[in-house]
Enzyme design. Structure first.
Site, PDB file in Angstrom:
ATOM      1  N   SER A 149      -7.765   3.855  -4.906  1.00 45.40           N
ATOM      2  CA  SER A 149      -7.628   2.572  -5.594  1.00 45.40           C
ATOM      3  C   SER A 149      -8.322   1.434  -4.859  1.00 45.40           C
ATOM      4  O   SER A 149      -8.776   0.462  -5.489  1.00 45.40           O
ATOM      5  CB  SER A 149      -6.151   2.228  -5.780  1.00 45.40           C
ATOM      6  OG  SER A 149      -5.480   2.195  -4.533  1.00 45.40           O
ATOM      7  N   ASP A 173      -0.217  -6.494  -0.949  1.00 46.15           N
ATOM      8  CA  ASP A 173       1.036  -5.794  -1.241  1.00 46.15           C
ATOM      9  C   ASP A 173       1.372  -4.784  -0.137  1.00 46.15           C
ATOM     10  O   ASP A 173       2.083  -3.823  -0.369  1.00 46.15           O
ATOM     11  CB  ASP A 173       0.945  -5.071  -2.587  1.00 46.15           C
ATOM     12  CG  ASP A 173      -0.197  -4.055  -2.645  1.00 46.15           C
ATOM     13  OD1 ASP A 173      -0.908  -3.886  -1.631  1.00 46.15           O
ATOM     14  OD2 ASP A 173      -0.365  -3.417  -3.714  1.00 46.15           O
ATOM     15  N   HIS A 187      -3.123  -2.794  -0.587  1.00 46.83           N
ATOM     16  CA  HIS A 187      -4.369  -3.176  -1.248  1.00 46.83           C
ATOM     17  C   HIS A 187      -4.877  -4.515  -0.708  1.00 46.83           C
ATOM     18  O   HIS A 187      -4.101  -5.332  -0.215  1.00 46.83           O
ATOM     19  CB  HIS A 187      -4.167  -3.228  -2.760  1.00 46.83           C
ATOM     20  CG  HIS A 187      -3.791  -1.909  -3.343  1.00 46.83           C
ATOM     21  ND1 HIS A 187      -2.470  -1.557  -3.567  1.00 46.83           N
ATOM     22  CD2 HIS A 187      -4.543  -0.842  -3.707  1.00 46.83           C
ATOM     23  CE1 HIS A 187      -2.429  -0.329  -4.063  1.00 46.83           C
ATOM     24  NE2 HIS A 187      -3.673   0.129  -4.156  1.00 46.83           N
TER      25      HIS A 187
END
Length: 243
Positions: free
Chosen positions: A11, A192, A195
């Site tokens: 991600s 977070d 990320h």
């Protein structure tokens, strides 16, 4: 017409073309010289990445190279954040044991080098983890109240990533160590706990560009695909397009 650089990862790579992302910054940096091809897969670990290598990097006869024929100039390989999920927490289904992670990274590098011997492979370690940020931002319900990742474990996987780079003879960005050199990295660089913020993305961009430079992949030595405006004769612009 243009050579390409492929970004392969989880991600943190998938999000890299977003506002302030390191992939978008690379695309801008290499504009008119190189196409940046995004191959990021949120949630993936190295085990899953190995299962999709043939689809992500099909053979040349199938339009290989992640969006066109020819060997890529470089491929960034950025996995480990999900492999390092703890096996007894809610992210256990993403966990890959450390030894398997090492073997998988070797296999990923070997696959790329076998397909494109001239392609530069750049490994990137997982980033550090802000455990408080992970508690505050779980991606599923977390009744235990414990983070599914720890910074210590991420560091262990980062160390192995660096070892693989040495064993394979490829460069590596030690993102885990680099980010922690900055005071307040936990909130400044991670939105977070995992990320990247725009500031964190900038660190990745700077480190990748520096590693590319050391491998002689630099903007200054790459030709433009078509004539630049400054090179055209104002009295006869079309002359620039003649062979």
């Amino acid at each position: 017409m243009r050579p390409k650089i492929i970004l392969f990862g989880d991600s943190i790579t998938e999000e890299s073309f977003g506002k302030g992302g390191w992939g978008a910054a690379l695309a801008h940096h290499f504009s008119r010289k190189v196409d940046l091809v995004l191959r990021g897969y949120s949630g993936y670990n190295t085990r899953w990445a190995l299962h999709v290598m043939e689809k992500v990097f099909p053979a040349e006869s199938e339009g290989g190279g992640g969006g066109g024929g020819g060997a890529p100039l470089a491929i960034t390989v950025f996995f480990g954040a999900n492999d390092a999920c703890l096996p007894d927490r809610y992210g256990a289904f993403q966990h890959v044991p450390l030894l398997e992670y090492k073997q998988n990274l070797h296999s990923i590098v070997s696959f790329i080098k076998k397909r494109w011997p001239t392609t530069l492979v750049l490994l990137i370690t997982p980033p550090p983890i802000d455990e408080d940020g992970r508690i505050q931002h779980p991606f599923v319900e977390n009744p235990s109240g414990l983070p599914e990742r720890t910074n210590e474990t991420a560091g262990t996987y980062a160390k192995v990533c660096i070892e693989v780079a040495g064993e394979c003879g490829v460069p590596v960005v030690d993102l885990w160590s680099k980010m922690q050199q900055f005071p307040g990295w936990q909130k400044d660089h991670l939105r977070d706990g995992l990320h990247l913020t725009p500031t964190g993305n900038r660190i990745v961009f700077d480190e990748v560009v520096e590693k590319f430079r050391k491998e002689d992949l630099r903007l200054e030595t790459l030709p433009a695909d078509l004539p630049l405006l400054a090179e055209m004769d104002p009295s006869d612009p079309l002359k620039s397009f003649k062979d």
